[in-house]
Design a protein around this motif. Sequence first.
Motif, PDB file in Angstrom:
ATOM      1  N   HIS A 156     -18.218 -69.772   6.272  1.00 42.69           N
ATOM      2  CA  HIS A 156     -17.750 -70.542   5.148  1.00 42.69           C
ATOM      3  C   HIS A 156     -16.945 -71.986   5.621  1.00 42.69           C
ATOM      4  O   HIS A 156     -15.963 -71.754   5.859  1.00 42.69           O
ATOM      5  N   CYS A 213     -13.944 -66.795  10.048  1.00 41.69           N
ATOM      6  CA  CYS A 213     -14.596 -66.634   8.533  1.00 41.69           C
ATOM      7  C   CYS A 213     -15.167 -68.161   8.233  1.00 41.69           C
ATOM      8  O   CYS A 213     -16.184 -68.440   7.393  1.00 41.69           O
ATOM      9  N   HIS A 214     -14.548 -69.020   8.946  1.00 39.81           N
ATOM     10  CA  HIS A 214     -15.124 -70.735   8.599  1.00 39.81           C
ATOM     11  C   HIS A 214     -16.411 -70.758   9.514  1.00 39.81           C
ATOM     12  O   HIS A 214     -17.120 -71.746   9.203  1.00 39.81           O
ATOM     13  N   PHE A 252     -15.252 -68.022   0.805  1.00 39.19           N
ATOM     14  CA  PHE A 252     -14.238 -67.879   2.103  1.00 39.19           C
ATOM     15  C   PHE A 252     -13.225 -66.572   1.724  1.00 39.19           C
ATOM     16  O   PHE A 252     -13.021 -65.937   2.593  1.00 39.19           O
TER      17      PHE A 252
END
Length: 249
Positions: free
Chosen positions: A215, A211-212, A222
Amino acid sequence: MHAQDRKPQQHSFAYGDEEITFTLRRQPSRVVPRVAIHVEPDGRVHVDAPSTAPLAKVLAAVKKRSRWISQHVSAAKARLAHVLPREYVSGESLHYLGRRYRLKVVVEPEASVKAYMRGPFIIVAVPKHDTTTIRSALDDWYCQRAREVFAQRFLVIAGPLQWVQELPPVRLRFMQRQWGNCSPAGRITLNPWLVRAPRVAIDYVLLHEMCHLKHHNHSRAFYSTLDRHMPNWREIKEQLDERAAEYLR
């Protein structure tokens, strides 16, 4: 679990008879004005805040959660107090994919150093009982298992993520306090000891780091992405945090 936008700063304040210390991580990319507070498994407190938020406002937000922070820090320290240092002798408890195994050290003068699993045991064969050698053999075994398991789970977790066109570069590194992190360049670093945790916890950490890739912060966007792909991640994270002292030792 991601690269910070600025060098973190230490702050502290009094709460009753105790002092609460936290690391403030300023994030220019954090567009949500909300201050986010995290208590790590080892009791450290991290606070994420936008770079534009005045320090006084950040402190007020943190002090407002003083009781919550104190309770979670106390719980983390209590868990750590019950974890004994490892001695690398037969009979010690080891974990793999959330299951408990027993260490069995087999000393044979002609043995080649190796670790392997057999039934309820993780066996380490050594020519003589040397703690450093046993630990090194176990670390190598966990690294190999981690490479295999992480590779399999990455394929499963990445499948539904539209922003992941190809798997990111991944490296393993033993860490005392982190399960993983994602660099601004998109390289993911994972702690091999994560393979001691259940698969669902491994999936959570892999998803968190991926997910990073979309985001590079802990913004509302996020967490919305994390919620969408793993609605029960908070429960999984809580369970992982509760066992972190055992898995990371």
